[in-house]
Design a protein around this motif. Structure first.
Motif, mmCIF file in Angstrom:
data_model
loop_
_atom_site.group_PDB
_atom_site.id
_atom_site.type_symbol
_atom_site.label_atom_id
_atom_site.label_comp_id
_atom_site.label_asym_id
_atom_site.label_seq_id
_atom_site.Cartn_x
_atom_site.Cartn_y
_atom_site.Cartn_z
ATOM 1 N N ALA A 132 1.020 39.129 24.955
ATOM 2 C CA ALA A 132 -0.169 39.176 24.104
ATOM 3 C C ALA A 132 0.190 39.005 22.631
ATOM 4 O O ALA A 132 -0.607 38.457 21.855
ATOM 5 C CB ALA A 132 -0.913 40.496 24.306
ATOM 6 N N GLY A 133 1.390 39.463 22.249
ATOM 7 C CA GLY A 133 1.812 39.343 20.851
ATOM 8 C C GLY A 133 1.874 37.901 20.370
ATOM 9 O O GLY A 133 1.205 37.532 19.390
ATOM 10 N N PRO A 134 2.663 37.042 21.032
ATOM 11 C CA PRO A 134 2.682 35.632 20.628
ATOM 12 C C PRO A 134 1.326 34.943 20.760
ATOM 13 O O PRO A 134 0.988 34.071 19.950
ATOM 14 C CB PRO A 134 3.710 35.006 21.585
ATOM 15 C CG PRO A 134 4.573 36.136 22.012
ATOM 16 C CD PRO A 134 3.678 37.331 22.050
ATOM 17 N N ALA A 135 0.546 35.331 21.785
ATOM 18 C CA ALA A 135 -0.774 34.718 21.944
ATOM 19 C C ALA A 135 -1.668 35.038 20.747
ATOM 20 O O ALA A 135 -2.343 34.153 20.188
ATOM 21 C CB ALA A 135 -1.418 35.204 23.240
ATOM 22 N N ALA A 136 -1.667 36.321 20.325
ATOM 23 C CA ALA A 136 -2.441 36.699 19.134
ATOM 24 C C ALA A 136 -1.861 36.041 17.889
ATOM 25 O O ALA A 136 -2.600 35.639 16.977
ATOM 26 C CB ALA A 136 -2.439 38.220 18.981
ATOM 27 N N GLY A 137 -0.526 35.916 17.858
ATOM 28 C CA GLY A 137 0.116 35.265 16.724
ATOM 29 C C GLY A 137 -0.287 33.809 16.585
ATOM 30 O O GLY A 137 -0.422 33.296 15.465
ATOM 31 N N LEU A 138 -0.488 33.127 17.706
ATOM 32 C CA LEU A 138 -0.932 31.730 17.654
ATOM 33 C C LEU A 138 -2.311 31.615 17.013
ATOM 34 O O LEU A 138 -2.567 30.693 16.232
ATOM 35 C CB LEU A 138 -0.951 31.139 19.066
ATOM 36 C CG LEU A 138 0.405 30.758 19.666
ATOM 37 C CD1 LEU A 138 0.262 30.428 21.141
ATOM 38 C CD2 LEU A 138 1.001 29.567 18.914
ATOM 39 N N VAL A 139 -3.194 32.547 17.346
ATOM 40 C CA VAL A 139 -4.525 32.547 16.734
ATOM 41 C C VAL A 139 -4.417 32.785 15.237
ATOM 42 O O VAL A 139 -5.026 32.085 14.414
ATOM 43 C CB VAL A 139 -5.421 33.608 17.393
ATOM 44 C CG1 VAL A 139 -6.781 33.684 16.687
ATOM 45 C CG2 VAL A 139 -5.608 33.307 18.875
ATOM 46 N N ALA A 140 -3.598 33.787 14.861
ATOM 47 C CA ALA A 140 -3.425 34.090 13.432
ATOM 48 C C ALA A 140 -2.767 32.926 12.699
ATOM 49 O O ALA A 140 -3.117 32.627 11.549
ATOM 50 C CB ALA A 140 -2.573 35.358 13.278
ATOM 51 N N ALA A 141 -1.819 32.254 13.362
ATOM 52 C CA ALA A 141 -1.161 31.104 12.732
ATOM 53 C C ALA A 141 -2.148 29.960 12.516
ATOM 54 O O ALA A 141 -2.075 29.243 11.509
ATOM 55 C CB ALA A 141 0.008 30.639 13.596
ATOM 56 N N GLY A 142 -3.080 29.774 13.466
ATOM 57 C CA GLY A 142 -4.095 28.746 13.300
ATOM 58 C C GLY A 142 -4.992 29.020 12.111
ATOM 59 O O GLY A 142 -5.351 28.099 11.358
ATOM 60 N N VAL A 143 -5.339 30.290 11.912
ATOM 61 C CA VAL A 143 -6.164 30.651 10.753
ATOM 62 C C VAL A 143 -5.371 30.441 9.460
ATOM 63 O O VAL A 143 -5.885 29.899 8.473
ATOM 64 C CB VAL A 143 -6.630 32.116 10.876
ATOM 65 C CG1 VAL A 143 -7.355 32.548 9.605
ATOM 66 C CG2 VAL A 143 -7.534 32.289 12.083
ATOM 67 N N ALA A 144 -4.107 30.863 9.450
ATOM 68 C CA ALA A 144 -3.285 30.735 8.245
ATOM 69 C C ALA A 144 -3.058 29.277 7.857
ATOM 70 O O ALA A 144 -2.930 28.952 6.677
ATOM 71 C CB ALA A 144 -1.936 31.427 8.468
ATOM 72 N N ALA A 145 -3.015 28.392 8.849
ATOM 73 C CA ALA A 145 -2.762 26.973 8.569
ATOM 74 C C ALA A 145 -3.910 26.312 7.820
ATOM 75 O O ALA A 145 -3.725 25.227 7.250
ATOM 76 C CB ALA A 145 -2.484 26.228 9.870
ATOM 77 N N THR A 146 -5.063 26.940 7.811
ATOM 78 C CA THR A 146 -6.211 26.365 7.099
ATOM 79 C C THR A 146 -6.240 26.756 5.631
ATOM 80 O O THR A 146 -7.072 26.246 4.869
ATOM 81 C CB THR A 146 -7.528 26.824 7.759
ATOM 82 O OG1 THR A 146 -7.650 28.257 7.653
ATOM 83 C CG2 THR A 146 -7.566 26.417 9.227
ATOM 84 N N ARG A 147 -5.338 27.647 5.217
ATOM 85 C CA ARG A 147 -5.341 28.118 3.826
ATOM 86 C C ARG A 147 -4.362 27.315 2.979
ATOM 87 O O ARG A 147 -3.540 26.561 3.490
ATOM 88 C CB ARG A 147 -4.961 29.608 3.789
ATOM 89 C CG ARG A 147 -5.919 30.499 4.561
ATOM 90 C CD ARG A 147 -5.399 31.906 4.619
ATOM 91 N NE ARG A 147 -6.256 32.792 5.407
ATOM 92 C CZ ARG A 147 -5.841 33.933 5.947
ATOM 93 N NH1 ARG A 147 -4.593 34.315 5.798
ATOM 94 N NH2 ARG A 147 -6.685 34.674 6.643
ATOM 95 N N ASP A 148 -4.436 27.532 1.674
ATOM 96 C CA ASP A 148 -3.525 26.859 0.755
ATOM 97 C C ASP A 148 -2.117 27.426 0.880
ATOM 98 O O ASP A 148 -1.926 28.581 1.308
ATOM 99 C CB ASP A 148 -4.008 27.034 -0.686
ATOM 100 C CG ASP A 148 -5.352 26.339 -0.940
ATOM 101 O OD1 ASP A 148 -5.630 25.353 -0.219
ATOM 102 O OD2 ASP A 148 -6.096 26.788 -1.828
#
Length: 479
Positions: free
Chosen positions: A42-58
């Protein structure tokens, strides 16, 4: 500058899952430790979601030492995705093991160190990330506690310790002549420093990172660990830590060193040529599929070093490295997952896989042809970008060497692919014929038997991801 912990949400997801998994394992019976695998997945799975959100920022700099930019985003996606698959792959091999929960936790801690390695923009953070990525991997390599696993883990640890000390010496030297440890400070000051001191510091720094990357001269551990460690561990340590190592190497060439300092392009290009050539030559005579894959990963490290050598010389270097690293990760993990699924390490034991398990056999064919660079696999796109970076960076000779090695590699990959189409007749009398899916000798079972379902799912997923990345490369590489 930013000191908001939320910017490191993907890393925090992995850290929290690792700590929860470790604590939960203390209170669970041996038969209930599979729950830790769920937590650690679950950790890496949640991390993938968070990484997707972070990739949209500056882009930004977190805590003055961790860069959050396209390099970090790609490393996050590649590491989290492959770590999730590695946990799934390990679940079938360590089920009901007395240290099952620790196995999953070690995977996450090593993955966390790898992500920090790829984001580091300070030499001190780089060293800390190197240790966090390495020490859990040493423990994983010796997890089986059998003779080959113990020997492989010892070689792995001793080589890592030796080259890690050299890396620390390089960090110390560069700190002294560069008057700082941040990459920005080094880039400003190293141009005025004595060239000999800078060159010595860079060479020593490369020692540790080339060890993590499995490149010459730090490659000797790769075949031993690939053969001696549990197959799921071999899949992890020959895949995930390398992603961070190559990202760190690229950052040093592009962000820490002034243009041309320490002869960076020529030095890394020479190492790249030596690495891909040695890996391919050593793979020719291998009958053990794990050692064949090990030397294949060494050769792939050579190809990945090509865009590293071109860092700062061409705009193609960064996309070539990042796409190739992601493509390599899913392809290598998929090939090792097939080895886990079949339970057979010898080439002859792979005979008839396409007949006994068409889906698994097809996944292996996709991964092996992907290593060669056959369209429409992801590695094909990575190699095209790699060749373009070498040519655009003024190193046509390196592109020629890479092309020659690519052609040469076809022969040993075909040595594995061809038996997959044959009938497994007559293998039952072979003394090494094993029980289906276990690799146990002497039971007289012909060819490959019933493969493990979990490992098969990982192999199919990895092969599908390789094809998806290759076909969708236009979207992935869009500006």
């Amino acid at each position: 500058m930013n000191e908001n912990p939320a910017d490191l949400a993907p890393e925090l997801c992995v850290l929290i899952a690792a700590v929860l998994g470790l604590v939960s394992g203390l209170f669970l019976l041996r038969t209930g430790q599979w729950r830790v695998a769920v937590i650690c997945g679950a950790g890496p799975a949640a991390g993938l979601v968070a990484a997707g959100v972070a990739a949209t920022r500056d882009d930004l700099m977190a805590f003055e030492s961790l860069a959050i930019d396209p390099v970090t985003h790609t490393v996050r996606f590649a590491v989290l995705g492959t770590a999730l698959l590695a946990v799934a792959l390990a679940a079938g091999q360590v089920r009901d093991h007395p240290r099952e929960s620790e196995h999953y936790v070690l995977i996450l801690f090593s993955a966390l160190g790898t992500m920090a390695l790829g984001a580091s923009s300070d030499l001190l953070v780089l060293v800390g990330a190197y240790l966090l990525a390495s020490i859990p991997a040493y423990a994983l390599a010796g997890f089986g506690k059998d003779a080959p696993g113990t020997e492989a883990a010892l070689k792995y640890y001793l080589m890592g310790a030796l080259l890690g000390v050299l890396m620390l010496g390089g960090v110390t030297l560069l700190y002294g002549v560069g008057r700082g440890t941040s990459y920005m400070t080094l880039r400003e000051n190293l141009g005025d420093a004595p060239a000999v001191a800078v060159a010595a510091g860079v060479v020593a720094l490369l020692a540790g990172l080339l060890f993590k990357a499995g490149a010459v001269p730090g490659h000797f551990w790769v075949p031993d660990v690939a053969e001696g460690a549990p197959a799921s561990v071999a899949a992890f340590v020959t895949t995930v830590p390398k992603i961070g190592a190559f990202a760190a190497l690229y950052r040093i060439g592009a962000e820490a060193l002034p243009p041309g300092a320490a002869g960076w392009p020529a030095l890394v290009a020479t190492i790249a040529a030596a690495t891909m050539t040695l890996g391919n030559l050593a793979a020719f005579g291998q009958d053990n599929v794990r050692r064949l894959l090990a030397y294949s990963t060494v050769a792939q490290a050579g190809y990945l070093l090509v865009p590293v050598a071109m860092a700062g010389r061409t705009d193609l270097a960064r996309p070539a490295l990042l796409f190739y690293a992601a493509a390599y990760a899913v392809t290598n993990l998929g090939a090792f997952a097939v080895v886990v699924a079949t339970g057979r390490d010898d080439l002859r034991g792979q005979t008839g896989l396409l007949r006994s398990s068409p889906l698994l056999g097809l996944s292996l064919v996709v991964c092996l042809l992907g290593f060669v660079g056959t369209p429409p696999t992801a590695v094909f796109v990575g190699k095209v970008l790699m060749f373009g970076a070498a040519l655009d960076g003024g190193h046509a000779w390196l592109a020629v060497v890479a092309a020659a090695n690519t052609v040469a590699s076809v022969f040993y990959y075909l040595r594995w692919i061809v038996p997959l189409f044959r009938r497994p007749d007559g293998l039952g009398d072979h003394p090494d014929a094993g029980q289906p899916g276990t690799g146990q000798p002497g039971t007289g079972q012909p060819g490959v038997g019933r493969p493990g379902r979990g490992a098969t799912a990982v192999a199919v997923t990895a092969a599908a991801m390789s094809l998806a990345l290759g076909i969708g490369s236009g979207i992935a590489l869009a500006p």
